[in-house]
Write a protein that holds these residues in place. Structure first.
Motif, PDB file in Angstrom:
ATOM      1  N   ILE A  79       0.847  -1.110  -0.069  1.00 12.22           N
ATOM      2  CA  ILE A  79      -0.121   0.180  -0.091  1.00 12.22           C
ATOM      3  C   ILE A  79       1.092   1.089   0.154  1.00 12.22           C
ATOM      4  O   ILE A  79       0.520   2.073  -0.696  1.00 12.22           O
ATOM      5  CB  ILE A  79      -0.862  -0.084   1.302  1.00 12.22           C
ATOM      6  N   TRP A  80       1.856   1.336   0.825  1.00 13.11           N
ATOM      7  CA  TRP A  80       2.655   2.426   1.112  1.00 13.11           C
ATOM      8  C   TRP A  80       3.571   2.687  -0.576  1.00 13.11           C
ATOM      9  O   TRP A  80       3.604   3.681  -0.830  1.00 13.11           O
ATOM     10  CB  TRP A  80       3.630   2.098   1.939  1.00 13.11           C
ATOM     11  N   ALA A  81       4.211   1.508  -0.879  1.00  5.40           N
ATOM     12  CA  ALA A  81       4.595   1.737  -2.368  1.00  5.40           C
ATOM     13  C   ALA A  81       3.864   2.311  -3.404  1.00  5.40           C
ATOM     14  O   ALA A  81       4.325   3.007  -4.377  1.00  5.40           O
ATOM     15  CB  ALA A  81       5.500   0.298  -2.808  1.00  5.40           C
ATOM     16  N   TRP A  82       2.402   1.637  -3.398  1.00  4.85           N
ATOM     17  CA  TRP A  82       1.556   2.254  -4.310  1.00  4.85           C
ATOM     18  C   TRP A  82       1.125   3.523  -4.201  1.00  4.85           C
ATOM     19  O   TRP A  82       1.155   4.532  -5.217  1.00  4.85           O
ATOM     20  CB  TRP A  82       0.192   1.517  -4.265  1.00  4.85           C
ATOM     21  N   GLU A  83       0.985   4.220  -2.949  1.00  3.55           N
ATOM     22  CA  GLU A  83       0.714   5.691  -2.728  1.00  3.55           C
ATOM     23  C   GLU A  83       1.912   6.571  -3.189  1.00  3.55           C
ATOM     24  O   GLU A  83       1.698   7.587  -3.604  1.00  3.55           O
ATOM     25  CB  GLU A  83       0.129   5.851  -1.158  1.00  3.55           C
ATOM     26  N   LEU A  84       3.164   6.066  -3.023  1.00  4.77           N
ATOM     27  CA  LEU A  84       4.350   6.636  -3.244  1.00  4.77           C
ATOM     28  C   LEU A  84       4.505   6.962  -4.659  1.00  4.77           C
ATOM     29  O   LEU A  84       4.944   8.085  -5.170  1.00  4.77           O
ATOM     30  CB  LEU A  84       5.483   6.242  -2.480  1.00  4.77           C
ATOM     31  N   THR A  85       4.402   5.722  -5.292  1.00  5.69           N
ATOM     32  CA  THR A  85       4.819   5.737  -6.866  1.00  5.69           C
ATOM     33  C   THR A  85       3.594   5.757  -7.790  1.00  5.69           C
ATOM     34  O   THR A  85       3.977   6.044  -9.076  1.00  5.69           O
ATOM     35  CB  THR A  85       5.597   4.517  -7.169  1.00  5.69           C
ATOM     36  N   GLU A  86       2.374   5.080  -7.397  1.00  2.96           N
ATOM     37  CA  GLU A  86       1.040   4.824  -8.234  1.00  2.96           C
ATOM     38  C   GLU A  86       1.711   4.287  -9.668  1.00  2.96           C
ATOM     39  O   GLU A  86       1.221   4.510 -10.637  1.00  2.96           O
ATOM     40  CB  GLU A  86       0.554   6.040  -8.589  1.00  2.96           C
ATOM     41  N   LYS A  87       2.650   3.252  -9.548  1.00  2.00           N
ATOM     42  CA  LYS A  87       3.267   2.395 -10.480  1.00  2.00           C
ATOM     43  C   LYS A  87       3.051   0.927 -10.161  1.00  2.00           C
ATOM     44  O   LYS A  87       3.246   0.549  -9.116  1.00  2.00           O
ATOM     45  CB  LYS A  87       4.562   3.043 -10.925  1.00  2.00           C
ATOM     46  N   ALA A  88       2.823  -0.074 -11.319  1.00  2.00           N
ATOM     47  CA  ALA A  88       2.726  -1.424 -10.800  1.00  2.00           C
ATOM     48  C   ALA A  88       4.410  -2.028 -10.870  1.00  2.00           C
ATOM     49  O   ALA A  88       4.367  -3.017 -10.292  1.00  2.00           O
ATOM     50  CB  ALA A  88       2.270  -2.017 -12.113  1.00  2.00           C
ATOM     51  N   THR A  89       5.424  -1.246 -11.466  1.00  3.48           N
ATOM     52  CA  THR A  89       6.594  -1.984 -11.778  1.00  3.48           C
ATOM     53  C   THR A  89       6.951  -2.096 -10.270  1.00  3.48           C
ATOM     54  O   THR A  89       7.666  -3.226  -9.800  1.00  3.48           O
ATOM     55  CB  THR A  89       7.757  -1.383 -12.348  1.00  3.48           C
ATOM     56  N   ASN A 142      13.536   8.098   5.840  1.00  2.00           N
ATOM     57  CA  ASN A 142      14.638   7.838   4.927  1.00  2.00           C
ATOM     58  C   ASN A 142      13.953   6.674   3.893  1.00  2.00           C
ATOM     59  O   ASN A 142      14.951   5.834   3.493  1.00  2.00           O
ATOM     60  CB  ASN A 142      15.879   7.538   5.660  1.00  2.00           C
ATOM     61  N   LEU A 143      12.915   6.119   4.408  1.00  2.00           N
ATOM     62  CA  LEU A 143      12.605   4.711   3.598  1.00  2.00           C
ATOM     63  C   LEU A 143      12.512   5.197   1.970  1.00  2.00           C
ATOM     64  O   LEU A 143      11.696   6.242   1.568  1.00  2.00           O
ATOM     65  CB  LEU A 143      11.338   4.310   4.218  1.00  2.00           C
ATOM     66  N   ALA A 144      12.948   4.246   1.226  1.00  7.49           N
ATOM     67  CA  ALA A 144      12.633   4.415  -0.111  1.00  7.49           C
ATOM     68  C   ALA A 144      12.295   2.832  -0.638  1.00  7.49           C
ATOM     69  O   ALA A 144      12.433   1.944  -0.033  1.00  7.49           O
ATOM     70  CB  ALA A 144      14.153   4.802  -0.871  1.00  7.49           C
ATOM     71  N   ILE A 145      11.906   2.856  -1.896  1.00  2.24           N
ATOM     72  CA  ILE A 145      11.238   1.608  -2.467  1.00  2.24           C
ATOM     73  C   ILE A 145      12.579   0.728  -2.494  1.00  2.24           C
ATOM     74  O   ILE A 145      11.863  -0.610  -2.403  1.00  2.24           O
ATOM     75  CB  ILE A 145      10.829   2.029  -3.812  1.00  2.24           C
TER      76      ILE A 145
END
Length: 113
Positions: free
Chosen positions: A36-46, A101-104
């Motif tokens: 969920i966090w990654a989707w909200e941050l990037t809005e990309k499927a990759t 500092n969290l990144a994908i």
């Protein structure tokens, strides 16, 4: 004929089973929240696909060697080691999130069950 090492009740089994249940549930909830966090941050499927790939890769690699490992080493210690690594990975992610500092790419390096 009764074996001397055979347990007379299932208390030990239920303690280990309960611990594994809580550990697995926590790991899966963490994976869901990270998605969920990654989707909200990037809005990309990759990035989501890569998170899924890297979260499942340790399972695939471990499955190759699992039979060899559980035959040679203490199963209890292997379970504790796996849970410890997953817990430390989750704590590292939490620490990075709290410090903003969290990144994908951090998700790709952490090992979770």
């Amino acid at each position: 004929m009764k074996s001397e090492n055979r347990p007379t009740n299932l208390n030990t089994f239920f303690i280990v089973w309960s611990g594994q249940l809580v550990s697995t549930l926590g790991s899966e909830m963490t994976n869901f929240a990270m998605t969920i966090w990654a989707w909200e941050l990037t809005e990309k499927a990759t990035p989501l696909s890569l998170i899924f790939f890297f979260s499942r890769l340790p399972r695939v690699i471990a499955a190759i060697f699992a039979g060899l490992l559980v035959d040679r080493y203490n199963r209890k210690h292997l379970m504790m080691l796996g849970d410890t690594v997953a817990g430390v990975s989750t704590l590292v992610i939490l620490f990075l999130l709290l410090r903003e500092n969290l990144a994908i790419w951090h998700f790709y390096l952490t090992f979770r069950r």
